[in-house]
Design a protein around this motif. Sequence first.
Motif, PDB file in Angstrom:
ATOM      1  N   ARG A   6       0.821  -1.204   0.000  1.00  8.79           N
ATOM      2  CA  ARG A   6       0.000   0.000   0.000  1.00  8.79           C
ATOM      3  C   ARG A   6       0.857   1.257   0.000  1.00  8.79           C
ATOM      4  NH1 ARG A   6      -3.724   1.581   5.228  1.00  8.79           N
ATOM      5  NH2 ARG A   6      -4.758   3.444   4.395  1.00  8.79           N
ATOM      6  N   ASP A   7       0.625   2.139  -0.947  1.00 11.10           N
ATOM      7  CA  ASP A   7       1.259   3.453  -0.969  1.00 11.10           C
ATOM      8  C   ASP A   7       0.333   4.459  -0.295  1.00 11.10           C
ATOM      9  OD1 ASP A   7       3.581   2.680  -2.250  1.00 11.10           O
ATOM     10  OD2 ASP A   7       2.774   3.043  -4.246  1.00 11.10           O
ATOM     11  N   ILE A   8       0.886   5.269   0.597  1.00  7.26           N
ATOM     12  CA  ILE A   8       0.118   6.257   1.346  1.00  7.26           C
ATOM     13  C   ILE A   8       0.701   7.634   1.067  1.00  7.26           C
ATOM     14  CG2 ILE A   8      -0.635   7.009   3.628  1.00  7.26           C
ATOM     15  CD1 ILE A   8      -0.168   4.117   4.582  1.00  7.26           C
ATOM     16  N   ASP A   9      -0.100   8.533   0.539  1.00  3.82           N
ATOM     17  CA  ASP A   9       0.336   9.903   0.324  1.00  3.82           C
ATOM     18  C   ASP A   9       0.316  10.658   1.651  1.00  3.82           C
ATOM     19  OD1 ASP A   9       0.738   9.651  -2.425  1.00  3.82           O
ATOM     20  OD2 ASP A   9      -1.367  10.094  -2.868  1.00  3.82           O
ATOM     21  N   VAL A  10       1.411  11.276   1.967  1.00  3.90           N
ATOM     22  CA  VAL A  10       1.517  12.089   3.174  1.00  3.90           C
ATOM     23  C   VAL A  10       1.500  13.546   2.738  1.00  3.90           C
ATOM     24  CG1 VAL A  10       2.981  12.693   5.132  1.00  3.90           C
ATOM     25  CG2 VAL A  10       2.814  10.301   4.383  1.00  3.90           C
ATOM     26  N   ASP A  11       0.438  14.242   3.095  1.00  2.82           N
ATOM     27  CA  ASP A  11       0.248  15.619   2.642  1.00  2.82           C
ATOM     28  C   ASP A  11      -0.255  16.456   3.813  1.00  2.82           C
ATOM     29  OD1 ASP A  11      -0.178  17.967   1.310  1.00  2.82           O
ATOM     30  OD2 ASP A  11      -1.829  17.253   0.074  1.00  2.82           O
ATOM     31  N   GLY A  12       0.659  17.181   4.439  1.00  2.00           N
ATOM     32  CA  GLY A  12       0.277  18.031   5.557  1.00  2.00           C
ATOM     33  C   GLY A  12       0.043  17.290   6.862  1.00  2.00           C
ATOM     34  N   TRP A  13       0.617  16.090   7.006  1.00  2.00           N
ATOM     35  CA  TRP A  13       0.508  15.384   8.281  1.00  2.00           C
ATOM     36  C   TRP A  13       1.304  16.159   9.340  1.00  2.00           C
ATOM     37  CZ3 TRP A  13       0.630   9.343   8.075  1.00  2.00           C
ATOM     38  CH2 TRP A  13      -0.280   8.895   7.119  1.00  2.00           C
ATOM     39  N   LEU A  14       0.770  16.207  10.554  1.00  2.53           N
ATOM     40  CA  LEU A  14       1.386  16.972  11.624  1.00  2.53           C
ATOM     41  C   LEU A  14       2.042  16.020  12.620  1.00  2.53           C
ATOM     42  CD1 LEU A  14       1.604  19.974  12.364  1.00  2.53           C
ATOM     43  CD2 LEU A  14      -0.418  19.681  13.820  1.00  2.53           C
ATOM     44  N   GLY A  15       3.244  16.394  13.075  1.00  2.37           N
ATOM     45  CA  GLY A  15       3.938  15.530  14.018  1.00  2.37           C
ATOM     46  C   GLY A  15       5.140  16.214  14.619  1.00  2.37           C
TER      47      GLY A  15
END
Length: 327
Positions: A156-165
Amino acid sequence: MDPERVNWARYDPGRRTGHYESFYLRANHPTRPLACWLRYTVFSPEGRPEAAVGELWAVVFDGETGRHVVGRTEVPMVACGFAADAFAVRVGEASLGPDALRGAAGPVSWDLRYGGGRPPLFLLPRRLYRGGFPKAKSLVGAPLARFEGVLRAGERDIDVDGWLGSQNHNWGSRHTDRYAFGQVAGFDGAPDSFLEVATAGNRIGPFGTPMFTLLVLRHGGREHAFTGLRVARRATGRFGCFHWDFATGSDGVEVTGHIEAPSGAFVCLAYANPPGGTKYCLNTKIAACDLSIVDSRSGGTVALRSRHGALFEILADDPHPDVPIAA
């Protein structure tokens, strides 16, 4: 401690007292119970510095399906680099710097950029980052960092766009014997607020020390730091396997909180301890957190909540029967 140097490695290849050091990053989807935790580590056993290794740990937490993807890879130290004069980490072909990280551990791979973090946050009084007490030290190099790029979890490919951490750094000659540790990078409706909290205790020979609860909260343009040892001793922190209540305060400000998650939100990770033995970490990044701030000087009360954006870890001597060891 110089903020420019907080992420420089403390690892000394010749040190015989034992050493662990981790640079880890965590990020949460803005609205879904989906998160990642990526950890670059050097581990050097006590008395055998020649046996030091680099490690990569990775978990993608999925609270929607309940299926979390875990990876761990060990690399000889000759193929690693932990710079003592810059923020530059390399474990095999995986790299971490001040604005990007790339790598792979088992079924998890990542190619991410991050930035926008706030000034470093210190969970201990600054003076305690020098010297040998306590044996384990922790700080947040980049609170409220925003992440972009791609995660791969299995097929599974997951787009990370604006994730906060955040980007974090911890090290020491031995792990804390028992702790609960929590962090929230952005609450629901309060994306600029950040919480770091720990309840911890150690053993000295056959005896246990009192539990200390340390907490730092950034909210509304202010930092509330309850990290002095007297305040931390007066504070309360009670935790079980999947829940935790804590309270602290001083100078007219009181903070109380509750963090919890179901057992299915956790993975169990086995950490080698430099003096020998193994510690077991129940680890999730999709816990719920409720927080209350009461300021008696202004008469104000603020309630903060994160439905599924809280980091929650519990370290113990034994694994939990409901959470299989994943790595």
